[in-house]
Design a protein around this motif. Structure first.
Motif, short mmCIF file in Angstrom:
data_model
loop_
_atom_site.label_atom_id
_atom_site.label_comp_id
_atom_site.label_asym_id
_atom_site.label_seq_id
_atom_site.Cartn_x
_atom_site.Cartn_y
_atom_site.Cartn_z
N THR A 191 0.85 -1.18 0.00
CA THR A 191 0.00 0.00 0.00
C THR A 191 0.89 1.23 0.00
O THR A 191 1.81 1.35 0.81
N ARG A 192 0.62 2.13 -0.94
CA ARG A 192 1.37 3.38 -1.03
C ARG A 192 0.42 4.54 -0.81
O ARG A 192 -0.59 4.67 -1.50
N ASP A 193 0.75 5.37 0.15
CA ASP A 193 -0.08 6.52 0.48
C ASP A 193 0.64 7.79 0.02
O ASP A 193 1.73 8.09 0.50
N TYR A 194 0.03 8.50 -0.92
CA TYR A 194 0.63 9.71 -1.47
C TYR A 194 -0.04 10.94 -0.87
O TYR A 194 -1.21 10.90 -0.48
N ASP A 195 0.69 12.03 -0.82
CA ASP A 195 0.15 13.30 -0.36
C ASP A 195 -0.48 14.05 -1.54
O ASP A 195 -0.13 13.81 -2.69
N THR A 239 -2.88 12.82 -5.51
CA THR A 239 -2.66 11.45 -5.98
C THR A 239 -3.36 10.47 -5.04
O THR A 239 -3.23 10.57 -3.82
N ASN A 240 -4.11 9.55 -5.61
CA ASN A 240 -4.84 8.57 -4.82
C ASN A 240 -3.89 7.53 -4.21
O ASN A 240 -2.81 7.27 -4.72
N THR A 241 -4.34 6.92 -3.13
CA THR A 241 -3.59 5.84 -2.50
C THR A 241 -3.58 4.64 -3.44
O THR A 241 -4.60 4.28 -4.02
N LYS A 242 -2.43 4.00 -3.60
CA LYS A 242 -2.28 2.84 -4.48
C LYS A 242 -2.18 1.58 -3.62
O LYS A 242 -1.49 1.54 -2.61
N HIS A 243 -2.85 0.53 -4.07
CA HIS A 243 -2.84 -0.74 -3.35
C HIS A 243 -2.59 -1.86 -4.36
O HIS A 243 -3.29 -1.98 -5.35
#
Length: 68
Positions: free
Chosen positions: A43-47, A50-54
């Motif tokens: 899981t990548r959480d961007y500021d 940009t949406n969070t990528k899973h």
């Protein structure tokens, strides 16, 4: 040309047990099997905007040794 390679491969597969000093039953009864199943979850959480990528990934590994 491809049929020649396929025919040679099939002939080699059929002839291999005839050259072995054990039967097929002995090869499978004395052999070992090792299997692994792996699942990875990222899981990548961007500021910002940009949406969070899973991402989820599933893989396997099968190792056989017919005769130890």
């Amino acid at each position: 040309m491809k049929k020649t390679y396929l025919s040679a491969l099939i002939l080699a597969a059929i002839a291999a047990p005839a050259m072995a000093d054990t039967t097929i039953d002995e090869m499978f009864s004395q052999g070992t099997l090792n299997a692994q199943l792996r699942m990875f979850d990222f899981t990548r959480d961007y500021d910002g905007t940009t949406n969070t990528k899973h991402d989820t990934s599933l893989g396997d590994c099968l190792i056989t040794a017919l005769r130890p």
